[in-house]
Scaffold this active site. Structure first.
Site, PDB file in Angstrom:
ATOM      1  N   ASP A 243      32.438  40.409  42.302  1.00 56.41           N
ATOM      2  CA  ASP A 243      32.982  39.509  41.508  1.00 56.41           C
ATOM      3  C   ASP A 243      32.832  39.883  39.832  1.00 56.41           C
ATOM      4  O   ASP A 243      31.689  40.105  39.639  1.00 56.41           O
ATOM      5  CB  ASP A 243      32.740  37.985  41.508  1.00 56.41           C
ATOM      6  CG  ASP A 243      33.200  37.631  42.973  1.00 56.41           C
ATOM      7  OD1 ASP A 243      33.973  38.319  43.510  1.00 56.41           O
ATOM      8  OD2 ASP A 243      32.908  36.571  43.576  1.00 56.41           O
ATOM      9  N   THR A 274       6.354  57.553  28.708  1.00 53.52           N
ATOM     10  CA  THR A 274       7.535  58.172  28.541  1.00 53.52           C
ATOM     11  C   THR A 274       8.295  57.559  27.298  1.00 53.52           C
ATOM     12  O   THR A 274       8.767  58.333  26.280  1.00 53.52           O
ATOM     13  CB  THR A 274       8.389  58.379  29.640  1.00 53.52           C
ATOM     14  OG1 THR A 274       7.592  58.864  30.817  1.00 53.52           O
ATOM     15  CG2 THR A 274       9.551  59.242  29.431  1.00 53.52           C
ATOM     16  N   GLU A 314       2.129  53.177  23.658  1.00 54.64           N
ATOM     17  CA  GLU A 314       0.903  53.954  24.040  1.00 54.64           C
ATOM     18  C   GLU A 314       0.915  55.392  23.158  1.00 54.64           C
ATOM     19  O   GLU A 314       1.721  56.204  23.325  1.00 54.64           O
ATOM     20  CB  GLU A 314       1.125  54.652  25.661  1.00 54.64           C
ATOM     21  CG  GLU A 314       0.947  53.347  26.559  1.00 54.64           C
ATOM     22  CD  GLU A 314       1.062  53.842  27.906  1.00 54.64           C
ATOM     23  OE1 GLU A 314       0.592  55.012  28.301  1.00 54.64           O
ATOM     24  OE2 GLU A 314       1.397  53.062  28.845  1.00 54.64           O
ATOM     25  N   TYR A 315       0.313  55.363  21.750  1.00 55.84           N
ATOM     26  CA  TYR A 315      -0.539  54.265  21.267  1.00 55.84           C
ATOM     27  C   TYR A 315      -0.297  54.000  19.742  1.00 55.84           C
ATOM     28  O   TYR A 315      -0.137  55.088  19.017  1.00 55.84           O
ATOM     29  CB  TYR A 315      -2.029  54.706  21.641  1.00 55.84           C
ATOM     30  CG  TYR A 315      -2.079  55.100  23.238  1.00 55.84           C
ATOM     31  CD1 TYR A 315      -2.676  53.582  23.878  1.00 55.84           C
ATOM     32  CD2 TYR A 315      -2.050  56.118  23.650  1.00 55.84           C
ATOM     33  CE1 TYR A 315      -2.939  53.962  25.138  1.00 55.84           C
ATOM     34  CE2 TYR A 315      -2.427  56.099  25.252  1.00 55.84           C
ATOM     35  CZ  TYR A 315      -2.866  55.216  26.015  1.00 55.84           C
ATOM     36  OH  TYR A 315      -2.908  55.144  27.156  1.00 55.84           O
TER      37      TYR A 315
END
Length: 536
Positions: A243, A274, A314-315
């Site tokens: 729907d 990543t 990171e980081y």
């Protein structure tokens, strides 16, 4: 693959202290002018969680302590925390850790342990003198207070203590669910329910949204909100529809899971190993970044699914997959902008470095300054070592403590936790990280840590890494070191956490007054949720 690079029990010390435990009074009183050790226990009949409290009753500080005692027949040492403990026959020796050996005059410190069997120790000495004070060690004298032996308590304790309710103070359990897990791993929201994990979780972190062009962005639209689930694969047994405006995919399944578990929260996590490259641009205009994230998380199509945002950078001002040069204040500014935009009623959390080395990643950003804006931090206390160092030395990837021969000083969980606390991060805003996977090498001949290798061990999805659910049968644990487990099978060497080592780590969480624990990630557990049960 967009995964966190390396995203901490016997069945949970918190569970061992649950309702129904029987308390046993301390066995010795402090003696003026002596170093003493008092024993207390919470027993449930077939086992106990015990604590020794060492009190320096002298006028001078002490720099180390050793407590020795004998366990009665039928009582065996299990997991332990805040001490280095060894057992030979019935005799147990407990020595201070590097952080709690110094005890000022008049001050106290403590350590704890679990046992099977609930017998009280005898023949206790501290630094060679009786635990109750004095100068002559006892020979066979039992403690002054012992559990009842002939008259049972009015209400018998349960054989298996019940777990604490989800969300109990200091007992948060947070788990990551990966958006790509619905493909090769064939792990879906339904598995969270059928494994029994949903009832043990407080928060699910959905990983990951992308960070690009200074904004939060969808990571995988098909997996997130379009993938069709029929009745058999749906978490509630009801088929998706095509729907117009219907929410499908993992977002739709999470909506249904939350209806089944009204107290469960879901947080959308952005970045990861990543997709952290985009944070530098985001940090140049924190307000614009926060606004983009808010509009995405609160999109009317799925606003009821999410209870906040998690940042996995990171980081900040350091190197991960790429190197960031945003400066030491960038992380604090980013978290301040997110809190301002999301408001006081949304969860704002962050996965952060667990590099406890001097001058390491914790020192590169203002994590203490940013703590005021977050509900909690997830220090990634795993992936310290792995087969990216292809020739070794073999080392546990998630050590709780240091150990002789550790390849890098400060690369262990306690170093990171203590460093963050010393900088001013509140204890209750720190969650200990546990990996539901192992890291391994091949070409190894030495069974203990520190051996040489020829490369990464084979893994189902990636060399050098494997899920716990596979390793527990393929390469069962053969030893423990620094609060975690390792395994030698053939020429392969692996390290990973087991229910027993998770028990010790959860004991550490309690003894340190931390906010709880989190794990990476749900699909690594067994089909019946063995590891999350140990955490809870």
């Amino acid at each position: 693959m967009n995964r966190k690079r390396a995203s901490f029990v016997a069945a949970g010390t918190a569970a061992l202290l649950a309702a129904g435990a029987v308390a046993v009074a301390a066995t010795s009183a402090n003696a003026d002018g002596s170093v003493t050790a008092s024993f207390s226990t919470n027993s449930w009949g077939t086992g106990q969680t015990a604590t020794y409290t060492i009190t320096n009753g002298t006028a001078n500080p002490i720099t180390s302590w050793t407590v020795e005692f004998d366990l009665p027949a039928g009582t065996a040492l299990g997991s332990y925390w805040d001490a280095l403990m060894t057992q030979s026959g019935s005799h147990v020796v407990a020595r201070n850790r590097e952080y709690n050996g110094s005890v000022a005059a008049g001050a106290k410190t403590s350590f704890g342990f679990n046992t099977t069997g609930s017998g009280a120790p005898t023949n206790c000495t501290v630094n060679g003198a009786p635990c109750g004070g004095g100068s002559t060690p006892p020979t066979t004298a039992p403690p002054t207070t012992t559990p009842p032996t002939t008259t049972p308590p009015t209400t018998a304790p349960p054989t298996t203590p019940p777990p604490p309710p989800p969300g109990g103070g200091g007992g948060k359990v947070v788990g990551y669910f990966t958006e790509w897990g619905v493909y090769g791993r064939n792990y879906h929201v339904k598995n969270i329910e059928t494994s029994g994990s949903a009832s043990k979780l407080n928060v699910i972190n959905y990983a990951f949204g992308n960070v690009t062009n200074g904004q939060c962005a969808i990571g995988d639209s098909y997996a997130d909100y379009d993938k069709f689930y029929d009745a058999a694969s749906s978490v509630d047994g009801v088929s998706d529809t095509w729907d117009a405006g219907a929410l499908r995919g993992s977002f739709g399944q999470l909506r249904r899971l939350k209806k089944m578990h009204p107290g469960l929260k879901v947080v959308w996590s952005f970045g990861g190993w990543t997709w952290s490259n985009g944070f530098g641009q985001a940090a140049a205009n924190p307000a614009a970044f926060a606004d983009s994230c808010y509009k995405l998380v609160e999109d009317p199509r799925w606003a009821d699914v999410f209870d906040g945002i998690d940042i996995d950078w990171e980081y900040p001002n350091a190197c991960g997959l790429s190197c960031d040069t945003s400066g030491p204040a960038a992380f604090k500014n980013l978290m301040a902008a997110l809190r301002s935009r999301f408001g006081a009623n949304s969860l704002v959390t962050a996965a952060i470095t667990a590099d406890g080395s001097n001058g390491g990643k914790i020192d590169a950003a203002d994590y203490a300054g940013a703590a005021q804006y977050v509900n909690w931090y997830n220090p990634m206390t795993y992936d310290y070592f792995g087969a990216w160092a292809a020739q070794g030395p073999t080392a546990p990837h998630s050590p709780l403590y240091s150990y002789p021969g550790i390849p890098t000083a400060g690369f262990y969980a306690d170093a990171a936790i203590q460093k963050l606390i010393s900088k001013g991060v509140p204890r209750n805003k720190l969650l200990l990280g546990i990996g539901f996977y192992g890291r391994g090498w091949t070409g190894v001949t030495q069974s203990t840590p520190g051996g040489t290798a020829t490369g990464p061990a084979p893994g189902t999805y990636e060399q050098g890494i494997e899920d716990y659910k596979v390793l527990k049968n393929r390469c069962p644990a053969t030893g423990t070191v620094a609060g975690t487990a390792y395994a030698k099978c053939g020429s392969e060497w692996w390290s990973y956490d087991t229910p027993a080592t998770i028990g010790g780590k959860m004991g550490y969480v309690k003894s340190q007054g931390l906010g709880g624990a989190f794990f990476w990630e749900l699909s690594g557990d067994t089909a019946n949720g063995e590891l999350i049960a140990a955490m809870r």
